[in-house]
Design a protein around this motif. Structure first.
Motif, short mmCIF file in Angstrom:
data_model
loop_
_atom_site.label_atom_id
_atom_site.label_comp_id
_atom_site.label_asym_id
_atom_site.label_seq_id
_atom_site.Cartn_x
_atom_site.Cartn_y
_atom_site.Cartn_z
N VAL A 196 -10.21 8.93 -16.56
CA VAL A 196 -10.07 9.55 -15.18
C VAL A 196 -9.00 9.60 -14.76
N LEU A 197 -7.89 8.60 -15.08
CA LEU A 197 -6.55 8.57 -14.45
C LEU A 197 -5.80 9.60 -14.75
N THR A 198 -5.93 10.34 -15.86
CA THR A 198 -5.14 11.23 -16.34
C THR A 198 -5.21 12.56 -15.82
N VAL A 199 -3.96 13.23 -15.23
CA VAL A 199 -3.94 14.27 -14.59
C VAL A 199 -2.79 15.07 -15.06
N THR A 200 -3.02 16.22 -15.85
CA THR A 200 -1.97 16.86 -16.07
C THR A 200 -1.60 18.10 -15.03
N ILE A 232 3.01 14.73 -16.02
CA ILE A 232 2.48 13.86 -15.39
C ILE A 232 1.29 13.16 -16.13
N GLY A 233 1.34 11.96 -16.48
CA GLY A 233 0.34 11.07 -17.08
C GLY A 233 -0.56 10.69 -16.06
N ASP A 286 -1.10 9.69 -11.46
CA ASP A 286 -0.66 9.56 -10.17
C ASP A 286 -1.49 8.46 -9.40
N SER A 287 -0.99 7.26 -8.98
CA SER A 287 -2.17 6.45 -8.35
C SER A 287 -2.87 7.28 -7.09
N ASP A 288 -2.08 8.08 -6.63
CA ASP A 288 -2.82 8.66 -5.36
C ASP A 288 -3.67 9.51 -5.62
N ASP A 289 -3.48 10.29 -6.77
CA ASP A 289 -4.71 11.20 -7.32
C ASP A 289 -5.97 10.33 -7.82
N ALA A 290 -5.70 9.13 -8.29
CA ALA A 290 -6.46 8.28 -8.73
C ALA A 290 -7.60 7.88 -7.70
N THR A 291 -7.09 7.47 -6.79
CA THR A 291 -7.79 7.06 -5.53
C THR A 291 -8.46 8.30 -4.55
N GLU A 292 -7.74 9.41 -4.68
CA GLU A 292 -8.31 10.49 -3.81
C GLU A 292 -9.11 11.64 -4.30
N HIS A 293 -8.62 12.18 -5.52
CA HIS A 293 -9.33 13.30 -6.04
C HIS A 293 -9.39 13.38 -7.62
N PRO A 341 0.71 -1.25 -0.13
CA PRO A 341 0.12 -0.02 0.25
C PRO A 341 0.87 1.31 0.09
N GLN A 342 2.07 1.11 0.64
CA GLN A 342 2.91 2.35 0.59
C GLN A 342 3.62 2.59 -0.71
N LEU A 343 3.32 1.87 -1.66
CA LEU A 343 3.99 1.98 -3.25
C LEU A 343 2.92 3.17 -3.83
N ARG A 344 3.47 4.24 -4.42
CA ARG A 344 2.73 5.15 -5.34
C ARG A 344 3.34 5.14 -6.54
N VAL A 345 2.52 5.13 -7.72
CA VAL A 345 3.33 5.18 -8.92
C VAL A 345 2.72 6.30 -9.67
N VAL A 346 3.94 7.17 -10.20
CA VAL A 346 3.53 8.43 -10.89
C VAL A 346 4.28 8.14 -12.18
N ARG A 347 3.42 8.05 -13.15
CA ARG A 347 3.69 7.80 -14.68
C ARG A 347 3.93 9.32 -15.49
N LEU A 348 4.94 9.39 -16.06
CA LEU A 348 5.36 10.51 -16.99
C LEU A 348 4.68 10.01 -18.23
N ARG A 349 4.12 11.07 -19.16
CA ARG A 349 3.36 10.77 -20.33
C ARG A 349 4.48 10.23 -21.26
#
Ligand code: UDP
Ligand code: MG
Length: 343
Positions: A330-334, A306-307, A309-316, A64-72
């Motif tokens: 929904v997962l894409t956040v710029t 930023i393509g 962020d697993s945290d953004d996907a779950t939170e906001h 659970p502590q692993l967070r994945v941020v993907r760059l586009r």
């Protein structure tokens, strides 16, 4: 932000590391779990094209502590590091390569050193690089000699991007207007109290290096031109030398003319023309390097996107996705780093 701030964030830039990731994750997790502190791992997937995203998604299920941020797109090691640093939430933020060349077990010692000495920066210093190739060692040695001359001795020799930063340092970095800074030079330049922890550089555990010769040259050129205008003065000094030399040659020529010693002189002319041509091209090239930096700065483009962020996907996710004109799911956040926004 209701989320509790972890004591430590560990930023890991990752580009096509499917081979080494499982080994790395197991060692990192063991090291971090034994800390008995709240932590997060910010895995920055730098636009990998192999199975890295799938491996990360699999790891996340049990960690659970692993967070994945993907760059586009693939943006390079330094940009991936910056992206992770700016997204990390920890009171301390460490950065480590994914290839196990930097031992994750050392993070505990870095954290302890920072806390006991009240230090803002703790560098991992490679006391032994015998596992690196002779070529890598020689070029790295030259690199550190040059940058220490240009930036100052606050840059620790043989300290790469394995280091621990305090929240204050990360915020200071964030406030710099510079895009894509060379972190290993900018961090010492900020002048925070710092310490060092020695370690032996291990061999890459699996996979191949992602740093080609051209990328190493790029990093070296960026390091020098981002910190010093000294190379521009090369042109001035060559010019001064040329004038002195020419004056002497003029005297020689005049004497020869008076004494009727003048000969064809093909060789000397040939050499002079070639030499001057080379010097002029060199100086033009140096000018070009700085103009290129100005050009990139004026364009003001972010060094990464930023393509997801697993945290953004779950939170906001819904909020961010609604604000984002590029969002196709929904997962894409710029989000862009730094105070400026792209045009
Ligand atoms: N890396 C990255 N983006 C790139 C190239 C490399 O995120 O474009 C990562 C890579 O996955 C590794 C770290 O940066 O975790 C250091 O790269 P590498 O080990 O290949 O460099 P070396 O140790 O050979 O200098
Ligand atoms: Mg490596």
């Amino acid at each position: 932000m209701a989320r509790l701030e972890p004591a430590l964030s560990v930023v890991v830039p990752i580009f096509n590391e499917e081979a080494v990731l499982p080994l790395f994750a197991a060692r990192l997790r063991a090291a971090l779990d034994s800390l008995a502190e709240a932590y997060e791992v910010v895995a920055v997937d730098d636009g990998s094209t192999d199975a890295t995203p799938a491996v990360l998604a699999g790891l996340r299920r049990g960690w659970p502590q692993l967070r994945v941020v993907r760059l586009r797109r693939n943006s390079g090691h330094q940009a991936a590091l910056t992206a992770g640093l700016f997204r990390a939430r920890g009171a301390y933020v460490a950065s480590i390569d994914a290839d196990l060349q930097d031992p994750p077990e050392l993070l505990a010692e870095m954290l302890r050193t920072a806390r006991t000495g009240e230090l803002d920066v703790v560098y991992g210093v490679r006391s032994d690089r015998s596992t690196d190739s002779p070529f890598k060692r020689a070029t790295a040695g030259l690199y550190y000699r040059v940058v220490r001359r240009l930036v100052g001795n606050s840059v620790p020799a043989q300290a790469g991007d394995f280091r621990l930063l305090s929240r204050a340092t990360v915020e200071a970095l964030r406030e710099l207007p510079e895009r894509g800074p060379v972190l290993r030079l900018v961090v010492p330049w900020l002048g925070f109290p710092s310490g060092e922890v020695d370690y032996v550089r291990e061999q890459r555990a699996a996979g191949r290096t992602k740093y080609s010769l051209s990328r190493m040259l790029r990093l070296a050129m960026d390091s020098i031109t981002s910190f010093s205008a000294a190379p521009l003065r090369v042109a001035t000094w060559l010019g001064v030398g040329g004038v002195v030399l020419c004056s002497a040659m003029l005297v020689v020529a005049f004497v020869a003319y008076l004494g009727h010693y003048t000969v064809a002189g093909w060789a000397s002319l040939y050499v002079a023309v070639l030499f001057l041509g080379a010097v002029q091209l060199l100086c033009l090239g140096l000018l070009g390097e700085y103009i290129a930096r100005i050009y990139v700065a004026v364009q003001g483009r972010p060094s990464y996107f930023i393509g997801s962020d697993s945290d953004d996907a779950t939170e906001h996710a819904p909020v961010d996705a609604a604000e984002d004109p590029h969002a196709d799911d929904v997962l894409t956040v710029t989000t862009t780093p730094g105070p400026r926004t792209p045009r």
